[in-house]
Every structure is written in C-alpha cells, then in structure tokens.
Motif scaffolding. Structure first.
Motif, PDB file in Angstrom:
ATOM      1  N   GLU A  32     -10.205  -4.531   2.524  1.00 48.46           N
ATOM      2  CA  GLU A  32      -8.801  -4.725   2.935  1.00 48.46           C
ATOM      3  C   GLU A  32      -8.096  -5.686   1.987  1.00 48.46           C
ATOM      4  O   GLU A  32      -6.930  -5.484   1.633  1.00 48.46           O
ATOM      5  N   SER A  33      -8.785  -6.717   1.558  1.00 45.30           N
ATOM      6  CA  SER A  33      -8.217  -7.654   0.585  1.00 45.30           C
ATOM      7  C   SER A  33      -7.914  -6.944  -0.732  1.00 45.30           C
ATOM      8  O   SER A  33      -6.846  -7.120  -1.322  1.00 45.30           O
ATOM      9  N   TRP A  34      -8.854  -6.116  -1.194  1.00 44.06           N
ATOM     10  CA  TRP A  34      -8.640  -5.367  -2.431  1.00 44.06           C
ATOM     11  C   TRP A  34      -7.476  -4.381  -2.278  1.00 44.06           C
ATOM     12  O   TRP A  34      -6.648  -4.246  -3.167  1.00 44.06           O
ATOM     13  N   ARG A  35      -7.406  -3.705  -1.134  1.00 44.58           N
ATOM     14  CA  ARG A  35      -6.330  -2.735  -0.869  1.00 44.58           C
ATOM     15  C   ARG A  35      -4.970  -3.416  -0.942  1.00 44.58           C
ATOM     16  O   ARG A  35      -4.037  -2.911  -1.574  1.00 44.58           O
ATOM     17  N   THR A  36      -4.854  -4.584  -0.328  1.00 44.38           N
ATOM     18  CA  THR A  36      -3.599  -5.332  -0.357  1.00 44.38           C
ATOM     19  C   THR A  36      -3.237  -5.714  -1.788  1.00 44.38           C
ATOM     20  O   THR A  36      -2.084  -5.537  -2.209  1.00 44.38           O
ATOM     21  N   LEU A  37      -4.198  -6.209  -2.526  1.00 40.16           N
ATOM     22  CA  LEU A  37      -3.944  -6.570  -3.929  1.00 40.16           C
ATOM     23  C   LEU A  37      -3.545  -5.351  -4.746  1.00 40.16           C
ATOM     24  O   LEU A  37      -2.614  -5.418  -5.558  1.00 40.16           O
ATOM     25  N   ASP A  38      -4.200  -4.233  -4.544  1.00 40.07           N
ATOM     26  CA  ASP A  38      -3.864  -3.026  -5.297  1.00 40.07           C
ATOM     27  C   ASP A  38      -2.437  -2.566  -4.998  1.00 40.07           C
ATOM     28  O   ASP A  38      -1.722  -2.130  -5.895  1.00 40.07           O
ATOM     29  N   ASN A  39      -2.018  -2.665  -3.751  1.00 40.15           N
ATOM     30  CA  ASN A  39      -0.669  -2.221  -3.379  1.00 40.15           C
ATOM     31  C   ASN A  39       0.420  -3.189  -3.830  1.00 40.15           C
ATOM     32  O   ASN A  39       1.535  -2.763  -4.138  1.00 40.15           O
ATOM     33  N   THR A  40       0.116  -4.489  -3.836  1.00 41.04           N
ATOM     34  CA  THR A  40       1.172  -5.488  -4.057  1.00 41.04           C
ATOM     35  C   THR A  40       1.114  -6.201  -5.393  1.00 41.04           C
ATOM     36  O   THR A  40       2.127  -6.755  -5.829  1.00 41.04           O
ATOM     37  N   GLY A  41      -0.039  -6.206  -6.052  1.00 42.21           N
ATOM     38  CA  GLY A  41      -0.165  -7.030  -7.251  1.00 42.21           C
ATOM     39  C   GLY A  41      -0.651  -6.327  -8.493  1.00 42.21           C
ATOM     40  O   GLY A  41      -0.791  -6.953  -9.538  1.00 42.21           O
ATOM     41  N   ARG A  42      -0.899  -5.038  -8.412  1.00 35.58           N
ATOM     42  CA  ARG A  42      -1.444  -4.321  -9.558  1.00 35.58           C
ATOM     43  C   ARG A  42      -0.466  -3.263 -10.030  1.00 35.58           C
ATOM     44  O   ARG A  42      -0.317  -2.223  -9.401  1.00 35.58           O
ATOM     45  N   LEU A  68       3.613   4.510 -12.515  1.00 38.96           N
ATOM     46  CA  LEU A  68       4.797   4.120 -11.730  1.00 38.96           C
ATOM     47  C   LEU A  68       5.739   3.250 -12.570  1.00 38.96           C
ATOM     48  O   LEU A  68       6.506   2.458 -12.011  1.00 38.96           O
ATOM     49  N   GLY A  69       5.680   3.387 -13.876  1.00 37.28           N
ATOM     50  CA  GLY A  69       6.543   2.585 -14.738  1.00 37.28           C
ATOM     51  C   GLY A  69       6.172   1.117 -14.698  1.00 37.28           C
ATOM     52  O   GLY A  69       7.041   0.258 -14.790  1.00 37.28           O
ATOM     53  N   TYR A  70       4.887   0.843 -14.562  1.00 37.25           N
ATOM     54  CA  TYR A  70       4.351  -0.526 -14.499  1.00 37.25           C
ATOM     55  C   TYR A  70       4.919  -1.330 -13.330  1.00 37.25           C
ATOM     56  O   TYR A  70       5.132  -2.515 -13.423  1.00 37.25           O
ATOM     57  N   ARG A  71       5.139  -0.629 -12.220  1.00 40.36           N
ATOM     58  CA  ARG A  71       5.475  -1.276 -10.955  1.00 40.36           C
ATOM     59  C   ARG A  71       4.282  -1.134 -10.033  1.00 40.36           C
ATOM     60  O   ARG A  71       3.451  -0.250 -10.198  1.00 40.36           O
ATOM     61  N   THR A  72       4.212  -2.017  -9.053  1.00 41.20           N
ATOM     62  CA  THR A  72       3.154  -1.884  -8.054  1.00 41.20           C
ATOM     63  C   THR A  72       3.519  -0.728  -7.116  1.00 41.20           C
ATOM     64  O   THR A  72       4.699  -0.349  -7.021  1.00 41.20           O
ATOM     65  N   PRO A  73       2.547  -0.186  -6.409  1.00 40.10           N
ATOM     66  CA  PRO A  73       2.877   0.874  -5.452  1.00 40.10           C
ATOM     67  C   PRO A  73       3.903   0.436  -4.413  1.00 40.10           C
ATOM     68  O   PRO A  73       4.810   1.209  -4.062  1.00 40.10           O
ATOM     69  N   ASP A  74       3.805  -0.806  -3.921  1.00 39.73           N
ATOM     70  CA  ASP A  74       4.795  -1.265  -2.945  1.00 39.73           C
ATOM     71  C   ASP A  74       6.185  -1.376  -3.565  1.00 39.73           C
ATOM     72  O   ASP A  74       7.187  -1.018  -2.926  1.00 39.73           O
ATOM     73  N   GLU A  75       6.273  -1.868  -4.812  1.00 38.92           N
ATOM     74  CA  GLU A  75       7.581  -1.924  -5.495  1.00 38.92           C
ATOM     75  C   GLU A  75       8.146  -0.519  -5.669  1.00 38.92           C
ATOM     76  O   GLU A  75       9.335  -0.284  -5.423  1.00 38.92           O
TER      77      GLU A  75
END
Length: 163
Positions: free
Chosen positions: A113-123, A128-135
């Motif tokens: 879950e920690s990795w999933r959050t980081l992948d969505n918000t910080g990677r 995606l044009g070098y945006r995070t999935p959440d962005e």
C-alpha cells in the motif's frame, strides 16, 4: 509460503487502484475489490484480465454483465496484449517485491500500500508527459468521452510472489 497480489490499474490514468495480498483469490475477492473501486470511481467500460480462474468464474461474469462492464481476456502466452499491466508488474517487482522479505500477509499489505501510494503520487511516468498518475487524472478531468483501446478501462491481475 506463497503470497498472491491482486492488482487493479486504470489503463487511462495509470493509477494503481488496488494491491491486495492473500494466499489465494476467488472470484468473490475480485468482485469485492471491484465493488470498492466502483463506489469511489464509477464503473469502467470493461475489465482486461488474464484467464485465471478468479477472473473466468461464471459468477463474476454474471455480476460484471449486471454492472454493464465488459470483459477482455488476454490470450495465454501473449503478454503484448497486456502492455500496461506488464509494465506495471515489472515496476512493482523491481521497485518493491525484489527488495522486501514479507513476514506475513499484513506486512506485505502495508508495504504494498505504501508503494502503491508512492507510485500514484510521487513517480512521474514518461507515458503521462512526466506527470504522476494522480496529476494526470486531475488534469485530464476524468475519463475520455469516447473510450478507445486502453482507455476507460481497468486492468485486473493476480501476480504471485514468494513470502
């Protein structure tokens, strides 16, 4: 002991929606995960998955049909039909699973879950044009009006890992 991970990703936003850990999964487990997602995000046009028994089960197919969600199954031995998930699973394995020793299902769930959050918000993702999935999801303002291949869909898979 062998652990399995149920992964659900949105192919349009590349967001990881679910990483659930268990010794095994049933079609009821998949349905429960999808119901949680649908409550928050709404239903996708279709689910792309492999041919595992938890995805091929008749009861899941009937439930998906009742939700007006189509299915797309990956042909065995044809990973190129599943590029989004293959890329995601490769990152998950390289950046998380290969670096950890899990002592329990709960321990694995917390780490994932920690990795999933980081992948969505910080990677940032190059796709995606070098945006995070959440962005990307915020900027895109939701799903496209007309679904195209790889859009307005979720991908579900179970990947094995050793505990």
């Amino acid at each position: 002991d062998v652990l399995k991970i149920l992964t659900v990703t949105d192919e349009w936003t590349r967001q990881s929606l679910v990483l659930r850990v268990a010794a095994s999964f049933t079609s009821e487990d998949v349905k429960d995960a999808l119901q949680d997602i649908i409550r928050v995000r709404g239903a996708p046009a279709f689910i792309r998955s492999d041919n595992g028994p938890e995805f091929m089960a008749r009861d899941l197919g009937i439930w998906l049909q009742g939700q007006n969600i189509g299915t797309r199954f990956i042909e065995p031995g044809k990973p190129w039909q599943n590029g989004f998930a293959e890329s995601f699973h490769s990152r998950l394995r390289e950046e998380c699973l290969n670096l950890e020793v899990f002592y329990s299902v709960l321990h694995a769930q917390v780490v994932l879950e920690s990795w999933r959050t980081l992948d969505n918000t910080g990677r940032p993702h190059s796709s995606l044009g070098y945006r995070t999935p959440d962005e990307w999801a915020r900027e895109a303002g939701g799903r496209p009006a007309v679904p195209m291949c790889g859009q307005d869909t979720a991908h579900a898979a179970v990947i094995p890992t050793t505990g």
